[in-house]
Scaffold this active site. Sequence first.
Site, mmCIF file in Angstrom:
data_model
loop_
_atom_site.group_PDB
_atom_site.id
_atom_site.type_symbol
_atom_site.label_atom_id
_atom_site.label_comp_id
_atom_site.label_asym_id
_atom_site.label_seq_id
_atom_site.Cartn_x
_atom_site.Cartn_y
_atom_site.Cartn_z
ATOM 1 N N SER A 217 33.101 85.690 -18.678
ATOM 2 C CA SER A 217 32.225 86.790 -18.807
ATOM 3 C C SER A 217 31.545 86.889 -17.346
ATOM 4 C CB SER A 217 31.043 86.705 -19.855
ATOM 5 O OG SER A 217 30.474 87.858 -19.905
ATOM 6 N N ASP A 333 37.539 92.545 -27.888
ATOM 7 C CA ASP A 333 36.195 92.352 -27.103
ATOM 8 C C ASP A 333 35.474 93.692 -26.904
ATOM 9 O OD1 ASP A 333 34.120 91.794 -25.555
ATOM 10 O OD2 ASP A 333 35.430 90.682 -23.886
ATOM 11 N N HIS A 364 34.952 88.634 -27.669
ATOM 12 C CA HIS A 364 34.295 88.404 -26.444
ATOM 13 C C HIS A 364 34.652 86.573 -26.024
ATOM 14 C CE1 HIS A 364 32.556 88.562 -22.211
ATOM 15 N NE2 HIS A 364 31.465 88.092 -22.608
#
Length: 615
Positions: A217, A333, A364
């Site tokens: 991320s 995601d 995710h």
Amino acid sequence: MLELLFLYTVLFLPSIQLSAQETNAADAVPVFLNGEAQVVPGFNDPDTWIREDLWVETDFDTDGDGRPDRMHVDVTRPWQTENGTLKLPVVYNSSPYFAGTASTARRYFWDPRQELGDVPPERTHPPEIVRTGTRPVISTAHVADWVPRGFIVVHSSAPGTGLSDGSPTIGGANEALAPKAVIDWLCGRAKGYKERTGDEEVFAFWCSGKVGMTGTSYNGTIPLAAATTGVEGLEAIIPVAPNTSYYHYYRSNGLVRHPGGWMGEDIDVLYDFIHSGDESKREYSNSVYRDGEFADGMDRIHGDWNDFWAERDYLLDMKPMKAAMLMSHGFNDWNVMPIHSYRIYAAAKEMGIPVQLYYHQNGHGGPPPFSMMNRWFTRYLFGIENNVEKDPRVWIVREDDTPSNPTPYLDYPNPEASPVMLYPAKGAPSRGGLSTTPLHKQGAETLVDNYSFTGSALAQAEKTEHRLIYVSPVLQDSIHISGIPSVKIRLSSSKPAANLSVWLVSLPWNDGRRAKITDNIITRGWADPQNYRSLSESVPLEPGKFYDISFDLMPDDQVIPAGQQVGFMIFSSDRDFTLWPEPGTELSIDLDSSLLQLPVVGGNKAWEKAIIAGK
Ligand SMILES: [Ca+2]
Ligand SMILES: [Ca+2]
């Protein structure tokens, strides 16, 4: 495959007298098997690791104190590196999250109930972050994986977070220059200091000069940011679900569109969420960045592309990049959507950079299998010729694969995929059809915006005026979608502004027996009809006038099983992603001039076969 054993050689071995056991540990060197760094007993005792912290000086000043910002760095390394002869590569992980984050209570997010084109209602800022953490350890992430295998692990807090100076800029220049400075220090080109303000220098005498970065991320964005500087020594990166463009994270085709699961989040919310740096500098940072540059540039009124967003798009900065990249992302995601990886993969491939892509069907995060990462870092950080660069370029976790056994492909999209044109056949307010031949004289069908219904409720409804949906015949054979579906929609709006949302769904909807509800959402996309001419300029729509809007949906690679129908759903506000204007706006779609372009492995032939097989 032949099992090859390599020993990593060092020029000098310690000459001090040690007991037998200690001699073994003191002589520990990296060991490789099948092209992967192995756990070495001498590196495998955490109690013996050296853990230290320091500050690396950058050449920017983003907290307004007139001094170059220093980044707080920690190091975890085998004790054997202390003698200066054993030099090891570094796995480096940087994050804005290490020292704590702000409340995510929704009262601190933007209120999505906003009329399109209006000034948004005021937002309340969360209480300031109380910084956490004690020196010298910033984080223990990745340490247990890599240090026993002969790597040194380094962490740093991103600018304006933890004990790092500066300000968060959420994708601004300093977030690439900070990790660059740390890598410059690791390679002997930048200064490191024992203390945040002192003069006593620290040297990375134990670093081999080869650095890899990884993270998930935001922590996966930073490796890409660093790589775009072209910094020497950054040999390889493994970004997992990286956000590669803040525009693509908070906007979509001219529309304010939130990340899935985070309604009301915008770039200034993320700023508040990570701003854990020096309390005495926060007021400066808030006024210059959050309430200055961001407030001026983010444009939550129109959602349009501009210089503010361009500065925060790493695709535009890739020219100097050379780090070998293994990238991972989930096709479901809906937070950091799969386009973020694909666009960087495609550009890196075009530039001739060694690149591999690992896609899975989950949400995710989700790194590649550890052995894949190990091969990548072993090849590029230790220089072990394990031929990883000759491995298949793309790995996809198929619907029935386990994450550690993905299916290899020559490329993504699948080279055998070609677009199938699918045309809507009228049916509102029930379900219409989806035809492979263009249709004529159908006229328009109309939907009425109402954000109070979710997209999944609308997709499942047999009959509703709040969406239009066009479905294929029941598939008699599975089809394999691979690539970026796109749509062309000719529409008119009853108001000067309207949200436009498209979902591709697989029907019937999950009855609870199948594993994942996401199986039913093939892919989706959002656009602002006001941007029909240009992404950087919204033009009010003339009520009743028809406009052509074309845009891409999110990339996908998914097998739709026999027995399902593919549905092309058009609606206005998407409760889970877009703003929530007062319901009632009417969108009319000119069916004869609208279409879905679906990339299918085997193209039209495969599609026709799936439709007619068994007849
Ligand atoms: Ca400063
Ligand atoms: Ca717009």
